[in-house]
Design an enzyme around this catalytic site. Structure first.
Site, PDB file in Angstrom:
ATOM      1  N   ASP A   1     -17.440 -16.078 -21.967  1.00 49.56           N
ATOM      2  CA  ASP A   1     -17.871 -16.128 -20.386  1.00 49.56           C
ATOM      3  C   ASP A   1     -19.027 -16.946 -20.374  1.00 49.56           C
ATOM      4  O   ASP A   1     -19.202 -17.537 -19.162  1.00 49.56           O
ATOM      5  CB  ASP A   1     -18.257 -14.376 -20.279  1.00 49.56           C
ATOM      6  CG  ASP A   1     -16.908 -13.644 -20.554  1.00 49.56           C
ATOM      7  OD1 ASP A   1     -15.813 -14.085 -20.086  1.00 49.56           O
ATOM      8  OD2 ASP A   1     -17.034 -12.473 -21.142  1.00 49.56           O
TER       9      ASP A   1
ATOM     10  N   ASP B   1     -19.649 -17.147 -13.917  1.00 53.25           N
ATOM     11  CA  ASP B   1     -18.368 -16.795 -14.204  1.00 53.25           C
ATOM     12  C   ASP B   1     -17.813 -15.539 -13.655  1.00 53.25           C
ATOM     13  O   ASP B   1     -18.639 -14.487 -14.083  1.00 53.25           O
ATOM     14  CB  ASP B   1     -18.224 -16.829 -15.776  1.00 53.25           C
ATOM     15  CG  ASP B   1     -16.590 -16.826 -16.053  1.00 53.25           C
ATOM     16  OD1 ASP B   1     -15.930 -17.541 -15.425  1.00 53.25           O
ATOM     17  OD2 ASP B   1     -16.469 -15.869 -16.779  1.00 53.25           O
TER      18      ASP B   1
ATOM     19  N   GLU C   1     -16.892 -20.306  -9.424  1.00 51.00           N
ATOM     20  CA  GLU C   1     -15.617 -20.971  -9.514  1.00 51.00           C
ATOM     21  C   GLU C   1     -14.917 -20.245  -8.461  1.00 51.00           C
ATOM     22  O   GLU C   1     -14.558 -19.083  -8.002  1.00 51.00           O
ATOM     23  CB  GLU C   1     -14.898 -20.454 -11.006  1.00 51.00           C
ATOM     24  CG  GLU C   1     -13.705 -21.266 -11.390  1.00 51.00           C
ATOM     25  CD  GLU C   1     -13.322 -20.980 -12.572  1.00 51.00           C
ATOM     26  OE1 GLU C   1     -12.301 -21.621 -13.052  1.00 51.00           O
ATOM     27  OE2 GLU C   1     -13.786 -20.010 -13.376  1.00 51.00           O
TER      28      GLU C   1
END
Ligand SMILES: [Zn+2]
Length: 420
Positions: free
Chosen positions: A374, A209, A293
């Site tokens: 997170d 992340d 991502e």
């Protein structure tokens, strides 16, 4: 026995150049000529478009360049290597192709009911200016650039330019781009084909992340902050910018301060690249599969958070992960940003909706797991890529959460206060 797969990868190797004064003016002339050729080609295409005429093809522009070089007004284009002029037209053609492709992708995405992430939009090419911070020319192999026995780089119609060979070139380069950056430094960027067998297989797989409170948080619970050498370079840049803002318009001191800012910017960029290289190499070496991502940085950049987003340099970093994964035989996954990575419990999959950014730790209503925002997101990224990461380590012990960073991009962005 498993067959050994050799992967060929195109890599760039960059070195500092130290051109002599005469070579610097030859380079300035070359930058100017390629700029004129680029801008002429762009003007021809824009003119044809305005007049409703057919799109001038790549071959049309190339033929036009040959004709124009024979005229007295543009005869000086013959003073530089013909290859760099052709390469400048090639750059223009690539810019147009990217624009057309992005327009097509957007049309198809709309026709398909806007499913999946919105394609990145690429604008039309723009005119180049002598004030652009980055000037570049490219020599291909048929321009006959040569690395001489004394270590200098022979560039046609420029001269034999001294190079600082900070590491050896692994093989014969296919092209070299000569760059002058905003700080007035010169670089040679060689493209080489390297063969690299994959690394031996390993067990771990990981989700990442990317954020602002931490540069990266891993699905195994590890949080990675920017290293000290990068923070130091950033502080120096801030000081230089403050000093520049205090200088009077048009003064000599202001010019000096501006050069200092440009140099500090270049140092931050170098430090950031170094950090991205170190981290991406370690992640690819230690894991068999990596998932990140897709943050659609161009979309975020339009918001007020633009500066932080650019600073974090996520797309440069994920690009490194991608090519290193290919080079070393690892899996790389990019997860579309429509996956709600921060709204789903990574332990049981229950979706309990968006949470304001100051909520760093919460308890899942369905299964009772305590989740770190997170780490939970990193586990969800890995799961969306089909990686079997263990969610257990993503849980946190009860206790005070990490205080929120207001400037983080997310569902509820708050206006950023100016740093005091
Ligand atoms: Zn749950």
């Amino acid at each position: 026995m498993k067959p050994i797969i050799i992967v060929y990868v195109q890599l760039r190797y960059n070195y500092r150049l130290y051109p002599a004064p005469g070579q610097r003016s030859a380079l300035a002339r070359a930058f100017g000529c390629t700029r004129v050729v680029f801008n002429d080609g762009l003007a021809v295409r824009q003119g044809a478009h305005k007049a409703g005429l057919p799109y001038p093809t790549d071959a049309d522009l190339s033929a036009r360049l040959t004709a124009v070089k024979a005229t007295p007004e543009r005869a000086w284009l013959g003073e530089v290597s013909a290859v760099i002029l052709q390469q400048s037209l090639a750059d223009l053609n690539i810019a147009y192709r990217r624009f057309f492709e992005s327009r097509k992708a957007l049309r198809e995405w709309k026709a398909a009911g806007r499913k999946g992430p919105r394609p990145r939009e690429v604008g039309l090419p723009r005119f180049k200016s002598r004030k652009d911070t980055r000037q570049a020319i490219r020599f291909t192999a048929n321009a006959r650039f040569t690395i001489l026995g004394n270590g200098r780089l022979r560039l046609p119609k420029i001269g034999n330019v001294p190079v600082r060979w900070s590491r050896p070139l692994p093989s014969e380069p296919s092209s070299v781009t000569v760059i002058r950056d905003a700080a007035g430094r010169y670089f040679a960027s060689f493209v080489v084909q390297t063969e690299r067998g994959p690394l031996p297989e390993t067990e771990p797989v990981i989700g990442i992340d990317l954020g602002l409170a931490h540069f990266a948080v891993l699905s195994d619970g590890m949080k990675i902050a920017s290293p000290r050498f990068l923070r130091r370079a950033e502080n120096k840049l801030r000081r230089a910018q403050r000093s520049l803002s205090r200088k009077q318009d048009g003064s000599r001191n202001r010019d000096k301060a501006r050069v200092k800012v440009a140099r500090a910017h270049a140092q931050v960029a170098d430090a950031r690249r170094e950090f991205h290289h170190q981290l991406s190499t370690a992640l690819i070496r230690d894991n068999q599969a990596v998932a990140v991502e897709d943050l659609c940085v161009t979309g975020l950049a339009r918001t007020r958070l633009a500066k932080s987003v650019h600073d974090a340099g996520w797309s440069a970093f994920t690009g490194m992960l991608e090519y290193k994964a290919r080079r070393y035989g690892r899996e790389f996954h990019r997860i579309g940003r429509f996956e709600p990575t921060s709204q789903v419990c990574s332990a049981c999959g229950a979706k309990d909706g968006p949470k304001p950014l100051h909520v760093r730790v919460w308890q899942c209503q369905a299964c009772g797991t305590r989740l770190d925002r997170d780490v939970n997101a990193a586990v969800n990224v890995a799961k969306a890529a089909g990686l079997a990461v263990t969610a257990c380590r993503a849980q946190v012990r009860p206790g005070p959460g990490v205080p929120a960073q207001r400037s983080e991009t997310g569902t509820h962005p708050k206006p950023r206060r100016k740093p005091a």
